[in-house]
Design a protein around this motif. Structure first.
Motif, PDB file in Angstrom:
ATOM      1  N   ALA B  78      60.509  26.351 -34.877  1.00  0.00           N
ATOM      2  CA  ALA B  78      61.914  26.672 -34.607  1.00  0.00           C
ATOM      3  C   ALA B  78      62.743  25.437 -34.265  1.00  0.00           C
ATOM      4  O   ALA B  78      63.976  25.456 -34.366  1.00  0.00           O
ATOM      5  CB  ALA B  78      62.011  27.707 -33.485  1.00  0.00           C
ATOM      6  N   MET B  79      62.068  24.348 -33.860  1.00  0.00           N
ATOM      7  CA  MET B  79      62.795  23.122 -33.540  1.00  0.00           C
ATOM      8  C   MET B  79      63.485  22.514 -34.757  1.00  0.00           C
ATOM      9  O   MET B  79      64.260  21.568 -34.617  1.00  0.00           O
ATOM     10  CB  MET B  79      61.860  22.100 -32.898  1.00  0.00           C
ATOM     11  CG  MET B  79      61.375  22.536 -31.523  1.00  0.00           C
ATOM     12  SD  MET B  79      60.309  21.296 -30.738  1.00  0.00           S
ATOM     13  CE  MET B  79      61.560  20.187 -30.070  1.00  0.00           C
ATOM     14  N   GLU B 103      66.719  22.991 -25.415  1.00  0.00           N
ATOM     15  CA  GLU B 103      65.879  24.189 -25.420  1.00  0.00           C
ATOM     16  C   GLU B 103      66.315  25.148 -24.315  1.00  0.00           C
ATOM     17  O   GLU B 103      66.396  26.361 -24.518  1.00  0.00           O
ATOM     18  CB  GLU B 103      64.401  23.812 -25.234  1.00  0.00           C
ATOM     19  CG  GLU B 103      63.810  23.189 -26.488  1.00  0.00           C
ATOM     20  CD  GLU B 103      62.321  22.860 -26.360  1.00  0.00           C
ATOM     21  OE1 GLU B 103      61.677  22.705 -27.393  1.00  0.00           O
ATOM     22  OE2 GLU B 103      61.826  22.747 -25.218  1.00  0.00           O
ATOM     23  N   VAL B 107      67.219  28.239 -26.632  1.00  0.00           N
ATOM     24  CA  VAL B 107      66.052  28.990 -27.100  1.00  0.00           C
ATOM     25  C   VAL B 107      66.121  30.454 -26.650  1.00  0.00           C
ATOM     26  O   VAL B 107      66.188  30.757 -25.471  1.00  0.00           O
ATOM     27  CB  VAL B 107      64.738  28.335 -26.626  1.00  0.00           C
ATOM     28  CG1 VAL B 107      63.554  29.249 -26.925  1.00  0.00           C
ATOM     29  CG2 VAL B 107      64.542  26.989 -27.321  1.00  0.00           C
ATOM     30  N   SER B 108      66.142  31.324 -27.631  1.00  0.00           N
ATOM     31  CA  SER B 108      66.195  32.765 -27.424  1.00  0.00           C
ATOM     32  C   SER B 108      65.415  33.390 -28.579  1.00  0.00           C
ATOM     33  O   SER B 108      64.967  32.682 -29.484  1.00  0.00           O
ATOM     34  CB  SER B 108      67.648  33.240 -27.499  1.00  0.00           C
ATOM     35  OG  SER B 108      68.150  32.968 -28.810  1.00  0.00           O
ATOM     36  N   PHE B 111      67.125  32.560 -31.846  1.00  0.00           N
ATOM     37  CA  PHE B 111      66.919  31.147 -32.177  1.00  0.00           C
ATOM     38  C   PHE B 111      65.545  30.962 -32.826  1.00  0.00           C
ATOM     39  O   PHE B 111      65.396  30.261 -33.829  1.00  0.00           O
ATOM     40  CB  PHE B 111      67.020  30.310 -30.894  1.00  0.00           C
ATOM     41  CG  PHE B 111      66.793  28.830 -31.082  1.00  0.00           C
ATOM     42  CD1 PHE B 111      67.867  27.969 -31.272  1.00  0.00           C
ATOM     43  CD2 PHE B 111      65.506  28.295 -31.053  1.00  0.00           C
ATOM     44  CE1 PHE B 111      67.650  26.597 -31.438  1.00  0.00           C
ATOM     45  CE2 PHE B 111      65.287  26.928 -31.220  1.00  0.00           C
ATOM     46  CZ  PHE B 111      66.364  26.083 -31.410  1.00  0.00           C
ATOM     47  N   ILE B 112      64.548  31.622 -32.246  1.00  0.00           N
ATOM     48  CA  ILE B 112      63.176  31.503 -32.767  1.00  0.00           C
ATOM     49  C   ILE B 112      63.090  32.081 -34.189  1.00  0.00           C
ATOM     50  O   ILE B 112      62.480  31.487 -35.073  1.00  0.00           O
ATOM     51  CB  ILE B 112      62.185  32.230 -31.832  1.00  0.00           C
ATOM     52  CG1 ILE B 112      62.191  31.583 -30.436  1.00  0.00           C
ATOM     53  CG2 ILE B 112      60.782  32.254 -32.434  1.00  0.00           C
ATOM     54  CD1 ILE B 112      61.681  30.183 -30.367  1.00  0.00           C
ATOM     55  N   TYR B 135      54.976  27.151 -29.928  1.00  0.00           N
ATOM     56  CA  TYR B 135      56.341  27.245 -29.435  1.00  0.00           C
ATOM     57  C   TYR B 135      56.526  28.557 -28.667  1.00  0.00           C
ATOM     58  O   TYR B 135      55.601  29.377 -28.598  1.00  0.00           O
ATOM     59  CB  TYR B 135      57.349  27.125 -30.590  1.00  0.00           C
ATOM     60  CG  TYR B 135      58.643  26.458 -30.157  1.00  0.00           C
ATOM     61  CD1 TYR B 135      58.618  25.203 -29.569  1.00  0.00           C
ATOM     62  CD2 TYR B 135      59.871  27.093 -30.306  1.00  0.00           C
ATOM     63  CE1 TYR B 135      59.797  24.594 -29.145  1.00  0.00           C
ATOM     64  CE2 TYR B 135      61.057  26.479 -29.898  1.00  0.00           C
ATOM     65  CZ  TYR B 135      61.011  25.232 -29.314  1.00  0.00           C
ATOM     66  OH  TYR B 135      62.169  24.629 -28.894  1.00  0.00           O
TER      67      TYR B 135
END
Lengths: 446, 446
Positions: B78-79, B103, B107-108, B111-112, B135
């Motif tokens: 996901a990054m 992050e 990050v949610s 987002f993932i 992750y």
């Protein structure tokens, strides 16, 4: 504003992003480049260009970065016909057992024509607009580059021994001087002197190379400190490091380009910096042949001008200078033990303005500045698999490859349009390459 | 020959060249791969296939190399949404000042989903068929990979401190065990334990990770000896090297994957070889963050299984495993001071069968052998700018890039056809990526 304040020009390129290289470290947005004849007239915001210029042709590049064409400062173009013929071998085995025998068998005028066109096609396709070549039959390479409209520094070879191109130092220097005289004021072709390496050229021809450079203004390009073995052997034989020997013979100066330099002592840096000599970094060749690591960060910190080259496709195995700067930027960091070393913007400078400096043509090449020659490339960043784009400079260096080059102009003349070459007949070239490959494959099978 | 000796099967791929990986070091010509359901039935010469098989579908790949799909053994999928957000920075600055704050903000679950799909799209497009991920929200990543039909080792994160995904070690281990139980016998999803690093996980959770691996058979993947600082600091704090600490805690074994390993002593090699632990090499991340150089050649010589990963696109900055093996093969030579180190064929093994071994699935992944799963890719070598082709293995490693991948199948299901993804809606994905990029850009501007 009245009509008489509007200037007419030939062409306008509208770019989503523009990296002018000068000023350095800058990414501009929504810029126009105005071109008249072979030169850049202006680089300015699109809205301002709308008000100030009227051009016959407009190219819209809405997902692209526009930047100066890349300068590939070291290669042996025709060796592209030997691409991938012999891998995973040390430099001397690779040369003695594979490359030199193959050259002995195959290098001829037609080999040079076909191999050089193959190399030029790959270089144009991947963003190079100026290249340096060091190979046999330099007159042919010069004529080909000129007729294709590519800029090229053509280094005629100088060696102690005879080759397909000449009988020895006298012959090389005579032919070389004729080459210099023929091309010396040409905008495309920069004739230069190419003594192969300190271990293949004796003192006397090296001194004569220096004298010829002084007399004609031609640059000198030489393979130097490529391996540890070269330096160790030279110290045993001459009692000094090769670069010291060059300095004594008058070969080292502001017109000298030292290729490779994986072995660099502090005194070498002093010699380089004091003489104004240039270093041509060829990271992929140095890695693949296990030659060594050039201390890029240290050289730049000490004010040495560092440019970059792919080396020949036989050792690398491609001529994609974007791949080369990615490798350079990554490896420089681990060599310097510093992740800030050779930043993305610095890597782009190395491949543009620093090459222009090594050629002595920084006043007209290597950046997008009004008055300079219109050597320009565009890179399409719309590929879904490299999204998102926060910083186009980062993408060009770390997430890019040369196939993303969509457009290229040299002196305002289109060379690549929508990824297609305009001046090389690729299908015809492929037929000739196929013939060579079959001949070479047969010999290898023997 | 009578009709009853002809076997029916689903699909046949006719390949100009085929690199089966097993046997090793071989390039076969004019081969057919026969597929029935999700498995390879036979790999045999085209003429023999004509006599022995009749298939419902035939794919002709006349300019292509066919080989097993690549296995990308380390990443943070996901990054990809942070690609190129912060470059040219040391590891700890990059983490502390850029990645961890971003992050924390972004990050949610959504987002993932979007970031992982972006990464899967790039990996599929460039030849990866199996990837390892470490992750947050691993359940979501597992489900996504499964639904897309990609194979994935999903390492749930384990850290001393709370994150968006959990409150601390107890919570991580409970959720992780549930993940393992949910997916443990799935052909696509390989749940695994992902303690982040020795410096972010205490002894007690590390021991519990080892126990969970023993109980469930799940593999352990951990960042290890990434930088010199990590090793030096650990020696001050614990009086031993991180790998020694892992060995004492029971974490080091044949199911353990040690990622990075740029700092490797002789005693470390003994620990790795004796335990049967695997090393996951991430050369571009190690170079770009100036982390260090993994002694690839020495590890292989000492019988350590070495696989390869791209790391996340935020540090690399792409997920093109072909680019990664080129870098690995080039850098290994200069590190070993030996141009024969990590040959082209070895580099291809590292990215296929060695990955399968690290996953414990070498009996059904990593080579083109009858009975194995039909995870297959094809690379088009007809690009004029990489001609001539003497040795396709050389081209795949030294002259190639992932965009030349034309076809991909996972378990016989097409994932890429003529360069187009079949199972991910790329235009829709691009809209979501654009939204994220705008949000992230706004925050960066603050």
């Amino acid at each position: 504003m009245t009509a008489d304040t509007i200037t007419a020009a030939d062409m306008r390129i509208n770019a989503r992003w523009l990296i002018p290289i000068e000023p350095s470290g800058v990414v501009l947005e929504h810029q126009a480049v105005i071109i008249q004849g072979s030169r850049i007239v202006a680089v300015l915001p699109v809205a301002q260009a709308d008000r100030e210029f009227r051009t016959r042709e407009t190219i819209n590049l809405p997902h692209h970065v526009v930047m100066p064409g890349l300068i590939n400062m070291h290669g042996h173009a025709a060796m592209s016909l030997f691409r991938g013929m012999a891998d995973d071998l040390p430099l001397m085995t690779w040369l003695n057992d594979h490359i030199w025998p193959a050259e002995g068998r195959f290098v001829s005028e037609q080999f040079i024509i076909d191999g050089t066109q193959l190399a030029m096609a790959e270089m144009l396709r991947t963003g190079t607009t100026t290249f340096s070549d060091m190979y046999f039959f330099p007159e042919i390479v010069a004529q080909l580059a000129h007729d294709t409209g590519m800029r090229a520094q053509i280094c005629f070879p100088l060696l102690d021994f005879p080759t397909a191109w000449g009988s020895g130092p006298d012959d090389y220097l005579n032919k070389g001087e004729a080459l210099i005289n023929e091309w010396k004021d040409n905008t495309y072709i920069m004739p230069a002197i190419g003594p192969h390496a300190p271990y293949t050229v004796s003192d006397e021809p090296l001194s004569r190379a220096a004298a010829l450079s002084k007399k004609t203004g031609a640059r000198i390009q030489i393979h130097l400190h490529e391996t540890e073995f070269e330096v160790t052997e030279a110290k045993e034989k001459h009692g000094e490091r090769p670069i010291e020997r060059l300095a004594k013979l008058g070969v080292l100066g502001a017109k000298t380009q030292c290729v490779h330099m994986t072995q660099v002592s502090d005194s070498d840096i002093t010699l380089l910096a004091d003489s104004g000599a240039h270093v041509i970094h060829c990271p992929e060749s140095n890695l693949k042949l296990a030659s060594g690591l050039c201390p890029v960060h240290k050289l730049l910190e000490n004010g040495v001008n560092l440019a970059i080259g792919t080396d020949g496709a036989a050792s690398n195995n491609d001529l994609d200078l974007f791949g080369e700067i990615q490798t350079a930027a990554m490896v420089a960091k681990v060599v310097a033990n510093e992740a800030t070393a050779l930043s993305a913007h610095q890597a782009l400078q190395v491949a543009t303005i620093n090459g222009a400096k090594a050629l002595g043509r920084e006043h007209e090449l290597g950046s997008l500045v009004a008055g300079k020659l219109a050597d320009i490339i565009a890179i399409d960043l719309s590929d879904p698999f490299i999204q998102p784009v926060y910083d186009p400079a980062s993408h060009l260096v770390y997430s890019n490859h040369g196939r993303a080059v969509s457009h290229s102009w040299i002196g305002g003349v289109p060379q690549v349009q929508d990824g297609k070459l305009t001046r090389i007949d690729v299908p015809d070239l492929m037929l000739r390459v196929k013939d060579w490959a079959e001949k070479i494959r047969e010999q290898q099978a023997v």
